[in-house]
Design a protein around this motif. Structure first.
Motif, PDB file in Angstrom:
ATOM      1  N   ALA A 181       0.831  -1.207   0.000  1.00 26.58           N
ATOM      2  CA  ALA A 181       0.000   0.000   0.000  1.00 26.58           C
ATOM      3  C   ALA A 181       0.863   1.253   0.000  1.00 26.58           C
ATOM      4  CB  ALA A 181      -0.921  -0.007   1.212  1.00 26.58           C
ATOM      5  N   ALA A 182       1.979   1.213   0.754  1.00 21.83           N
ATOM      6  CA  ALA A 182       2.888   2.362   0.802  1.00 21.83           C
ATOM      7  C   ALA A 182       3.541   2.592  -0.557  1.00 21.83           C
ATOM      8  CB  ALA A 182       3.953   2.143   1.872  1.00 21.83           C
ATOM      9  N   THR A 183       3.933   1.503  -1.216  1.00 20.06           N
ATOM     10  CA  THR A 183       4.543   1.631  -2.542  1.00 20.06           C
ATOM     11  C   THR A 183       3.537   2.174  -3.549  1.00 20.06           C
ATOM     12  OG1 THR A 183       6.020  -0.231  -2.091  1.00 20.06           O
ATOM     13  CG2 THR A 183       5.717   0.390  -4.395  1.00 20.06           C
ATOM     14  N   ARG A 184       2.323   1.657  -3.490  1.00 17.79           N
ATOM     15  CA  ARG A 184       1.265   2.138  -4.398  1.00 17.79           C
ATOM     16  C   ARG A 184       1.011   3.632  -4.157  1.00 17.79           C
ATOM     17  NH1 ARG A 184      -3.138  -0.057  -7.329  1.00 17.79           N
ATOM     18  NH2 ARG A 184      -4.925   1.341  -7.408  1.00 17.79           N
ATOM     19  N   GLY A 185       0.964   4.029  -2.898  1.00 23.07           N
ATOM     20  CA  GLY A 185       0.762   5.439  -2.571  1.00 23.07           C
ATOM     21  C   GLY A 185       1.892   6.304  -3.093  1.00 23.07           C
ATOM     22  N   HIS A 186       3.121   5.805  -2.982  1.00 24.47           N
ATOM     23  CA  HIS A 186       4.287   6.536  -3.486  1.00 24.47           C
ATOM     24  C   HIS A 186       4.177   6.734  -5.002  1.00 24.47           C
ATOM     25  CE1 HIS A 186       8.445   7.693  -4.218  1.00 24.47           C
ATOM     26  NE2 HIS A 186       8.600   6.661  -5.027  1.00 24.47           N
ATOM     27  N   ILE A 187       3.782   5.698  -5.707  1.00 21.75           N
ATOM     28  CA  ILE A 187       3.635   5.783  -7.168  1.00 21.75           C
ATOM     29  C   ILE A 187       2.566   6.815  -7.530  1.00 21.75           C
ATOM     30  CG2 ILE A 187       2.934   4.531  -9.237  1.00 21.75           C
ATOM     31  CD1 ILE A 187       4.045   1.977  -7.860  1.00 21.75           C
ATOM     32  N   VAL A 188       1.433   6.753  -6.852  1.00 23.63           N
ATOM     33  CA  VAL A 188       0.333   7.684  -7.151  1.00 23.63           C
ATOM     34  C   VAL A 188       0.749   9.126  -6.852  1.00 23.63           C
ATOM     35  CG1 VAL A 188      -1.999   8.379  -6.483  1.00 23.63           C
ATOM     36  CG2 VAL A 188      -1.490   5.971  -6.857  1.00 23.63           C
ATOM     37  N   ASP A 189       1.462   9.330  -5.759  1.00 26.09           N
ATOM     38  CA  ASP A 189       1.934  10.682  -5.417  1.00 26.09           C
ATOM     39  C   ASP A 189       2.822  11.248  -6.518  1.00 26.09           C
ATOM     40  OD1 ASP A 189       0.562  10.719  -3.041  1.00 26.09           O
ATOM     41  OD2 ASP A 189       2.301  10.185  -1.800  1.00 26.09           O
TER      42      ASP A 189
ATOM     43  N   ILE B  54       3.362   4.200 -17.762  1.00 32.25           N
ATOM     44  CA  ILE B  54       4.021   3.321 -16.797  1.00 32.25           C
ATOM     45  C   ILE B  54       5.514   3.627 -16.748  1.00 32.25           C
ATOM     46  CG2 ILE B  54       4.600   0.939 -16.234  1.00 32.25           C
ATOM     47  CD1 ILE B  54       1.686   1.482 -15.731  1.00 32.25           C
ATOM     48  N   GLY B  55       6.116   3.829 -17.921  1.00 37.46           N
ATOM     49  CA  GLY B  55       7.555   4.087 -17.991  1.00 37.46           C
ATOM     50  C   GLY B  55       7.953   5.415 -17.377  1.00 37.46           C
ATOM     51  N   SER B  56       7.198   6.481 -17.691  1.00 38.50           N
ATOM     52  CA  SER B  56       7.550   7.804 -17.165  1.00 38.50           C
ATOM     53  C   SER B  56       7.376   7.860 -15.657  1.00 38.50           C
ATOM     54  CB  SER B  56       6.697   8.882 -17.835  1.00 38.50           C
ATOM     55  OG  SER B  56       5.323   8.711 -17.549  1.00 38.50           O
ATOM     56  N   VAL B  57       6.336   7.206 -15.147  1.00 34.84           N
ATOM     57  CA  VAL B  57       6.119   7.185 -13.700  1.00 34.84           C
ATOM     58  C   VAL B  57       7.198   6.346 -13.023  1.00 34.84           C
ATOM     59  CG1 VAL B  57       4.551   6.445 -11.859  1.00 34.84           C
ATOM     60  CG2 VAL B  57       3.640   7.594 -13.874  1.00 34.84           C
ATOM     61  N   ALA B  58       7.581   5.241 -13.624  1.00 31.59           N
ATOM     62  CA  ALA B  58       8.638   4.393 -13.061  1.00 31.59           C
ATOM     63  C   ALA B  58       9.930   5.191 -12.910  1.00 31.59           C
ATOM     64  CB  ALA B  58       8.861   3.176 -13.951  1.00 31.59           C
ATOM     65  N   GLN B  59      10.248   5.980 -13.926  1.00 23.33           N
ATOM     66  CA  GLN B  59      11.462   6.783 -13.877  1.00 23.33           C
ATOM     67  C   GLN B  59      11.374   7.831 -12.776  1.00 23.33           C
ATOM     68  OE1 GLN B  59      12.376   8.748 -17.562  1.00 23.33           O
ATOM     69  NE2 GLN B  59      14.450   9.282 -16.937  1.00 23.33           N
ATOM     70  N   THR B  60      10.238   8.510 -12.682  1.00 25.75           N
ATOM     71  CA  THR B  60      10.062   9.544 -11.662  1.00 25.75           C
ATOM     72  C   THR B  60      10.057   8.959 -10.252  1.00 25.75           C
ATOM     73  OG1 THR B  60       8.774  10.885 -13.208  1.00 25.75           O
ATOM     74  CG2 THR B  60       8.538  11.407 -10.872  1.00 25.75           C
ATOM     75  N   ALA B  61       9.462   7.778 -10.108  1.00 27.97           N
ATOM     76  CA  ALA B  61       9.365   7.142  -8.796  1.00 27.97           C
ATOM     77  C   ALA B  61      10.599   6.320  -8.444  1.00 27.97           C
ATOM     78  CB  ALA B  61       8.130   6.247  -8.743  1.00 27.97           C
ATOM     79  N   ALA B  62      11.607   6.321  -9.333  1.00 27.79           N
ATOM     80  CA  ALA B  62      12.842   5.549  -9.127  1.00 27.79           C
ATOM     81  C   ALA B  62      12.531   4.065  -8.933  1.00 27.79           C
ATOM     82  CB  ALA B  62      13.633   6.092  -7.944  1.00 27.79           C
ATOM     83  N   MET B  63      11.690   3.541  -9.836  1.00 25.74           N
ATOM     84  CA  MET B  63      11.316   2.140  -9.796  1.00 25.74           C
ATOM     85  C   MET B  63      11.479   1.537 -11.190  1.00 25.74           C
ATOM     86  SD  MET B  63       7.834   2.298  -7.479  1.00 25.74           S
ATOM     87  CE  MET B  63       7.556   0.526  -7.682  1.00 25.74           C
ATOM     88  N   SER B  64      11.380   0.223 -11.252  1.00 20.66           N
ATOM     89  CA  SER B  64      11.385  -0.446 -12.549  1.00 20.66           C
ATOM     90  C   SER B  64       9.981  -0.400 -13.144  1.00 20.66           C
ATOM     91  CB  SER B  64      11.828  -1.895 -12.395  1.00 20.66           C
ATOM     92  OG  SER B  64      10.869  -2.620 -11.630  1.00 20.66           O
ATOM     93  N   LYS B  65       9.903  -0.548 -14.453  1.00 16.02           N
ATOM     94  CA  LYS B  65       8.586  -0.593 -15.100  1.00 16.02           C
ATOM     95  C   LYS B  65       7.761  -1.761 -14.564  1.00 16.02           C
ATOM     96  CE  LYS B  65       9.649   1.525 -19.589  1.00 16.02           C
ATOM     97  NZ  LYS B  65       9.636   1.315 -21.052  1.00 16.02           N
ATOM     98  N   SER B  66       8.437  -2.896 -14.365  1.00 15.02           N
ATOM     99  CA  SER B  66       7.711  -4.074 -13.867  1.00 15.02           C
ATOM    100  C   SER B  66       7.194  -3.839 -12.459  1.00 15.02           C
ATOM    101  CB  SER B  66       8.620  -5.306 -13.903  1.00 15.02           C
ATOM    102  OG  SER B  66       9.781  -5.111 -13.096  1.00 15.02           O
ATOM    103  N   GLY B  67       7.944  -3.055 -11.665  1.00 16.24           N
ATOM    104  CA  GLY B  67       7.501  -2.741 -10.310  1.00 16.24           C
ATOM    105  C   GLY B  67       6.241  -1.907 -10.311  1.00 16.24           C
ATOM    106  N   VAL B  68       6.178  -0.909 -11.204  1.00 15.85           N
ATOM    107  CA  VAL B  68       4.968  -0.083 -11.321  1.00 15.85           C
ATOM    108  C   VAL B  68       3.833  -0.918 -11.901  1.00 15.85           C
ATOM    109  CG1 VAL B  68       3.946   1.941 -12.447  1.00 15.85           C
ATOM    110  CG2 VAL B  68       6.288   2.049 -11.573  1.00 15.85           C
ATOM    111  N   PHE B  69       4.158  -1.742 -12.909  1.00  9.22           N
ATOM    112  CA  PHE B  69       3.140  -2.561 -13.562  1.00  9.22           C
ATOM    113  C   PHE B  69       2.508  -3.557 -12.588  1.00  9.22           C
ATOM    114  CE2 PHE B  69       1.508  -5.845 -16.431  1.00  9.22           C
ATOM    115  CZ  PHE B  69       0.873  -5.064 -17.387  1.00  9.22           C
ATOM    116  N   ALA B  70       3.271  -3.977 -11.587  1.00 10.43           N
ATOM    117  CA  ALA B  70       2.734  -4.918 -10.596  1.00 10.43           C
ATOM    118  C   ALA B  70       1.600  -4.283  -9.795  1.00 10.43           C
ATOM    119  CB  ALA B  70       3.852  -5.365  -9.652  1.00 10.43           C
ATOM    120  N   HIS B  71       1.624  -2.943  -9.661  1.00  9.94           N
ATOM    121  CA  HIS B  71       0.575  -2.237  -8.911  1.00  9.94           C
ATOM    122  C   HIS B  71      -0.517  -1.694  -9.822  1.00  9.94           C
ATOM    123  CE1 HIS B  71       2.557  -2.204  -4.944  1.00  9.94           C
ATOM    124  NE2 HIS B  71       3.685  -2.178  -5.640  1.00  9.94           N
ATOM    125  N   PHE B  72      -0.142  -1.354 -11.066  1.00  7.85           N
ATOM    126  CA  PHE B  72      -1.095  -0.809 -12.025  1.00  7.85           C
ATOM    127  C   PHE B  72      -0.879  -1.528 -13.349  1.00  7.85           C
ATOM    128  CE2 PHE B  72       0.057   2.492  -8.997  1.00  7.85           C
ATOM    129  CZ  PHE B  72      -1.195   2.857  -8.506  1.00  7.85           C
TER     130      PHE B  72
END
Length: 200
Positions: free
Chosen positions: A13-21, A37-55
């Protein structure tokens, strides 16, 4: 095992909140079309697959950002206004907090931006924007009717029309704040003129 599950759920939930923020910050500046997904992953300092796992899709991410923006609007505009007594005091408080929200929203109000981007684009995102706008209009109508019930506005006041004009005041104020850099109290003055035209 149960404690591990709760910890994993909380972390998710914390990771999802961080991505949304981070996505909400991006939307304020670049709009919803620039969100991916890619632009948010870069901004959130995450991998695309990490963001995709939540969205699982760009659309799902856009919907989550809309929900977050609506939740913040409710928290910063309506919740404080509910402390004011029913009637004109509460109606004024709603508009005052609303204008302040528009003035202080870095990059502009994401809900206004979404309405402009998706007004003629059918689909779930547009439907969600319409849902939140209709809910806001309904709350404005309710606040106006309370002012009628309190005896501060005339019994023949058209609550839907007043709500429409309140919305128009907010949109004009947003335009002046963002495009023209004009923070003059024209919105507040327009509100008082509108109220005066319906006073008992």
């Amino acid at each position: 095992m149960q404690a591990d599950h709760r910890a994993a759920t909380a972390k998710g939930a914390a990771t999802r909140g961080h991505i949304v923020d981070r996505a909400l910050e991006m939307v304020r500046v670049g709009g919803f079309d620039g969100l991916s997904i890619g632009s948010v992953a870069q901004t959130a300092a995450m991998s695309k697959s990490g963001v995709f796992a939540h969205f699982g899709s760009r659309e799902e991410l856009q919907l989550a950002v809309l929900d977050a923006a609506a939740e913040r609007f409710t928290r910063e505009v309506f919740v404080p206004a509910l402390r004011a007594p029913r009637g004109l005091a509460r109606l004024r408080a709603i508009v005052a907090h609303w204008l302040e929200w528009l003035r202080l929203s870095e990059g502009g109000c994401p809900m206004v931006g979404a309405a402009v981007e998706f007004d003629d684009r059918p689909g779930p995102v547009r439907e969600r924007v319409v849902f939140y706008e209709e809910r806001l209009r309904a709350e404005l109508v309710r606040a106006v009717r309370m002012a009628v019930e309190s005896g501060e506005l005339r019994a023949d006041t058209d609550a839907e029309q007043v709500a429409f004009e309140l919305f128009a005041i907010a949109l004009a104020s947003h335009h002046d704040f963002r495009l023209l850099g004009d923070a003059s109290p024209r919105g507040a003055r327009a509100l008082e003129r509108l109220i005066d035209s319906h006073r008992v």
